[in-house]
Design an enzyme around this catalytic site. Structure first.
Site, PDB file in Angstrom:
ATOM      1  N   TRP A  12      41.658  41.125  38.510  1.00 47.14           N
ATOM      2  CA  TRP A  12      41.894  42.426  38.935  1.00 47.14           C
ATOM      3  C   TRP A  12      43.515  42.807  39.139  1.00 47.14           C
ATOM      4  CZ3 TRP A  12      38.619  42.001  43.858  1.00 47.14           C
ATOM      5  CH2 TRP A  12      39.125  40.988  44.649  1.00 47.14           C
ATOM      6  N   LEU A  13      44.006  43.806  38.397  1.00 46.42           N
ATOM      7  CA  LEU A  13      45.461  44.041  38.537  1.00 46.42           C
ATOM      8  C   LEU A  13      45.772  44.290  39.910  1.00 46.42           C
ATOM      9  CD1 LEU A  13      45.886  45.783  35.187  1.00 46.42           C
ATOM     10  CD2 LEU A  13      46.068  43.289  35.660  1.00 46.42           C
TER      11      LEU A  13
ATOM     12  N   ASP B 144      41.085  41.664  23.933  1.00 45.51           N
ATOM     13  CA  ASP B 144      41.321  42.648  25.086  1.00 45.51           C
ATOM     14  C   ASP B 144      41.125  43.907  24.318  1.00 45.51           C
ATOM     15  OD1 ASP B 144      42.401  44.303  27.318  1.00 45.51           O
ATOM     16  OD2 ASP B 144      42.132  42.255  28.315  1.00 45.51           O
TER      17      ASP B 144
ATOM     18  N   ARG C 247      44.991  47.812  41.570  1.00 45.64           N
ATOM     19  CA  ARG C 247      43.346  48.314  41.936  1.00 45.64           C
ATOM     20  C   ARG C 247      42.850  48.209  43.244  1.00 45.64           C
ATOM     21  NH1 ARG C 247      41.416  48.446  36.480  1.00 45.64           N
ATOM     22  NH2 ARG C 247      39.596  49.791  37.703  1.00 45.64           N
ATOM     23  N   GLY C 248      41.811  48.827  43.429  1.00 47.03           N
ATOM     24  CA  GLY C 248      41.218  48.893  44.866  1.00 47.03           C
ATOM     25  C   GLY C 248      40.762  47.544  45.359  1.00 47.03           C
TER      26      GLY C 248
ATOM     27  N   ILE D 241      35.440  47.953  38.281  1.00 51.51           N
ATOM     28  CA  ILE D 241      34.923  47.291  37.049  1.00 51.51           C
ATOM     29  C   ILE D 241      35.985  46.313  36.667  1.00 51.51           C
ATOM     30  CG2 ILE D 241      33.961  47.152  34.980  1.00 51.51           C
ATOM     31  CD1 ILE D 241      32.469  49.630  35.456  1.00 51.51           C
ATOM     32  N   TYR D 242      35.931  45.078  36.995  1.00 50.66           N
ATOM     33  CA  TYR D 242      37.088  43.945  36.615  1.00 50.66           C
ATOM     34  C   TYR D 242      36.468  42.856  35.764  1.00 50.66           C
ATOM     35  CZ  TYR D 242      38.639  46.460  40.701  1.00 50.66           C
ATOM     36  OH  TYR D 242      39.042  47.273  41.901  1.00 50.66           O
ATOM     37  N   ARG D 243      36.873  42.530  34.588  1.00 51.98           N
ATOM     38  CA  ARG D 243      36.303  41.302  34.065  1.00 51.98           C
ATOM     39  C   ARG D 243      36.168  40.107  34.719  1.00 51.98           C
ATOM     40  NH1 ARG D 243      40.713  40.512  29.310  1.00 51.98           N
ATOM     41  NH2 ARG D 243      41.746  38.612  30.118  1.00 51.98           N
TER      42      ARG D 243
END
EC number: 4.1.1.98
Length: 514
Positions: free
Chosen positions: A195-196, A314, A199-200, A180-182
C-alpha cells in the site's frame, strides 16, 4: 438493479449475456491473463473459469475474471443503468463531502433526509452468522497455495492476489477503511501488503504503530464481496463516511457485516473468501527477519515485519521496481461453501483498472465542479494509466484562469496528486475527443508561454521516469483561447458554416446521391 451478493450479480450478468462460463482447463499461470486480456480488449463478457488449473492440478474453486471489464458492468455494479447515470453518484458524493447551504425549507428537509440516509440509515448491519464463515481453515490448514492465485506475467516474482478488499481501522477511528491493495504470497500464511503511504490502510497502520508500538495490527482481506462494496472501496468516499455506508447507498439497503473470528473488524457477510490476521512486530516469534539482497537498500525501521515486494507487471505496462512493505500474517481463512475466487490482472492499458477509471471519471466530474465550478467536463484517458494525464474543459473567465484550474486539480482530491500532465481547453472543445484536443493544442498554445512546469512534486513511486522515487515534475498545458494580458496579438476566429446553409443542405441531402 441492486445486488445482495456477488452471486446475485453474476446471475444477472448471465441473463444479460455478460458472463461466459469456460469449462475447458485453463492454467492460473499466464494462460488466464492472456485470455482475459483478449476478451477485455474486445469489450467481451466477464469470465468464470470453472475448470481452473493451479500448480499443475485442478483448482479447488472456479476463478472469476473481467468482472468489471466494461464501463457498463461497472455502472451496473454501482446500481446505475448506464455510465452516464454515475454523474448522479458523483453529485451525491459531492453533497456528502461539502453540503451546500439549503435554498429553503423544502431543500433543507431534503438535505437532512440525504444525510440521515448516508450516516444513519445506511450504517452497516451486523449479523451473528454469515455465509463467509461457513468453512474455516486455521492453524496448519492455512495454506495460501490452495487458493487459485494468478501468476499474471512471465517476469512476475510470484503469483499476485489482486482483488483483495483490505479492511483496517486506525486507533482513533470509528469507521473502518476499505481499500484494494495488491498482495504477494511469501509462503503458506504470509502476504506482502503493498500500500502506498497516502492510502487509508497505510495511514491506519501508521497511526497504530505510533499509538501502540510493538503491538500486532489486525487486518482482514475480503475476496468476492458484493459489487457495491467492491466499488465503494475504489470510489473517493468522504473521510467521514464508511465505504460500507456508501455501498449501502448504492445498493439501497444496509451492508450486512459479521465480526471477524479473530479481531473486532467487520467483514462483508456475503464475501466468498476472507483472510484474517495481523501485521506483526519484528520481534514477534512468528515474524520472519527481512532478507536484504546484495546491493539493495535495507528496509525502513518501522518495528514491524517487512519484506521486499515485486517485481510485478503493473498497470503502467512495465514491471515495477522492488520496494519494502509490511508483511500480513494470515491466522485463518474463512469462506462460503463452493467459493468463487475473484481475480484480475494489471497491464498496459486497457486493463480492468483502466476500465474502472473510465467509469469513475463520471463520478469525479461533480466532485471537481464543487471546488471548481468553471469546469465543463473532465477526462482521464485510459491510455494515460487512468490518472497520469487529465484533460479538462472550462468556461474561461479571465487571463490566467487555466493555470488556476491546473493547480486546483493537483490539490482538490488525493486521487489527482500523482497526475503528471493536465491539458486545459475551452468549453467548445470535447476533452474526450483527441482530434479536438490536439487541434486546440496546436492552434491555441505557444510552447513557452502556455506550458507550466512544476518541480519536486509528489509522483507515484511506480513512475520510473521520475528522477527520484516518489518525487518528480508536473506539466500543465494551457490550450485555451488567450485573453488580453496573455497575448498582444489579434486572436483567431474559428470557422463555422452558416446555420441556414446547413439546414438547406440537410433538406437536399437525400437527392444528392451521396
Amino acid at each position: 438493479m441492486k445486488y445482495r451478493d456477488l452471486r446475485d450479480f453474476l446471475a444477472q450478468l448471465e441473463r444479460q449475456g455478460e458472463l461466459k462460463r469456460i469449462t475447458a482447463p485453463v492454467s492460473t499461470r499466464l494462460e488466464m491473463t492472456e485470455i482475459a486480456d483478449r476478451v477485455l480488449r474486445a469489450g467481451g463478457p466477464a469470465l468464470l473459469f470453472e475448470n481452473a488449473r493451479h500448480n499443475d492440478a485442478p483448482a479447488d474453486m472456479p476463478v472469476l475474471a473481467n468482472l468489471f471489464g466494461t464501463p457498463r458492468r461497472v455502472a451496473w455494479g454501482m446500481g446505475a443503468d448506464d455510465v452516464g447515470a454515475l454523474r448522479e453518484t458523483g453529485e451525491l458524493l459531492a453533497s456528502l463531502r461539502e453540503p451546500e447551504a439549503p435554498k429553503g425549507l423544502r431543500d433543507a428537509l431534503a438535505k437532512v433526509s440525504m444525510l440521515k440516509a448516508a450516516l444513519w440509515d445506511m450504517s452497516p448491519k451486523t449479523v451473528r452468522s454469515a455465509a463467509c464463515q461457513e468453512i474455516v481453515w486455521e492453524g496448519a490448514d492455512v495454506e495460501l497455495s490452495r487458493l487459485p492465485i494468478q501468476t499474471c506475467w512471465p517476469g512476475d516474482v510470484a503469483p499476485l492476489l489482486a482483488w483483495g478488499l483490505v479492511i483496517t481501522r486506525g486507533p482513533n477511528a470509528r469507521r473502518q477503511n476499505l481499500g484494494i491493495y495488491r498482495q504477494q504470497p511469501l509462503g503458506p500464511n504470509k502476504l506482502i501488503m503493498r500500500w502506498l503511504s497516502h492510502r487509508g490502510g497505510a495511514l491506519d497502520f501508521r497511526d497504530h504503530a505510533q499509538a501502540h508500538p510493538g503491538k500486532p495490527f489486525p487486518i482482514t482481506v475480503a475476496l468476492g464481496a458484493d459489487p457495491a462494496t467492491i466499488l465503494g472501496a475504489v470510489t473517493p468516499v468522504p473521510d467521514t463516511l464508511s465505504e460500507y455506508q456508501f455501498a449501502g447507498l448504492l445498493r439501497g439497503s444496509r451492508t450486512e457485516v459479521v465480526k471477524a473470528l479473530g479481531s473486532d473488524l467487520s467483514v462483508p457477510a456475503s464475501a466468498e473468501i476472507v483472510l484474517e490476521g495481523h501485521l506483526l512486530p519484528a520481534d514477534d516469534p512468528r515474524a520472519v527477519a527481512a532478507v536484504v539482497p546484495e546491493g539493495a537498500n535495507p528496509p525502513p525501521a518501522t518495528g514491524y515485519e517487512m519484506a521486499l515486494e515485486g517485481p510485478y507487471g503493473d498497470h503502467t505496462g512495465y514491471y515495477n521496481e522492488q520496494d519494502w512493505f509490511p508483511v500480513f500474517t494470515v491466522d485463518r481463512i474463512t469462506m462460503r461453501r463452493n467459493p468463487i475466487y475473484h481475480s484480475t490482472y494489471t497491464g498496459k492499458p486497457p486493463d480492468e483498472p483502466a476500465v474502472l477509471g473510465v467509469a469513475l471519471n463520471e463520478v469525479f466530474v461533480p466532485l471537481l465542479r464543487r471546488q471548481l465550478p468553471e469546469i465543463v467536463d473532465f477526462y482521464l484517458p485510459p491510455e494515460g494509466c487512468s490518472y497520469r494525464l487529465a484533460v479538462v474543459s472550462i468556461r474561461k473567465q479571465y487571463a490566467g484562469h487555466a493555470k488556476r484550474v491546473m493547480f486546483g486539480l493537483w490539490s482538490v482530491l488525493r486521487q489527482f496528486m500523482y497526475t503528471k500532465f493536465i491539458v486545459v481547453v475551452d468549453e467548445d472543445i470535447d476533452p474526450r475527443d483527441w482530434t479536438e484536443v490536439v487541434w486546440a493544442m496546436t492552434t491555441r498554445m505557444d510552447p513557452v508561454r502556455d506550458t507550466v512546469l512544476v518541480e519536486n512534486a509528489p509522483i507515484d513511486y511506480l513512475d520510473f521516469a521520475s528522477p527520484v522515487s516518489g518525487l518528480g515534475g508536473k506539466m500543465g498545458l494551457d490550450a485555451t483561447n488567450k485573453w488580453p494580458g496573455e497575448t498582444s496579438r489579434e486572436w483567431g476566429t474559428p470557422i463555422h458554416m452558416d446555420e441556414a446553409v446547413k439546414r438547406r443542405v440537410d433538406a437536399m441531402w437525400d437527392t444528392l446521391g451521396l
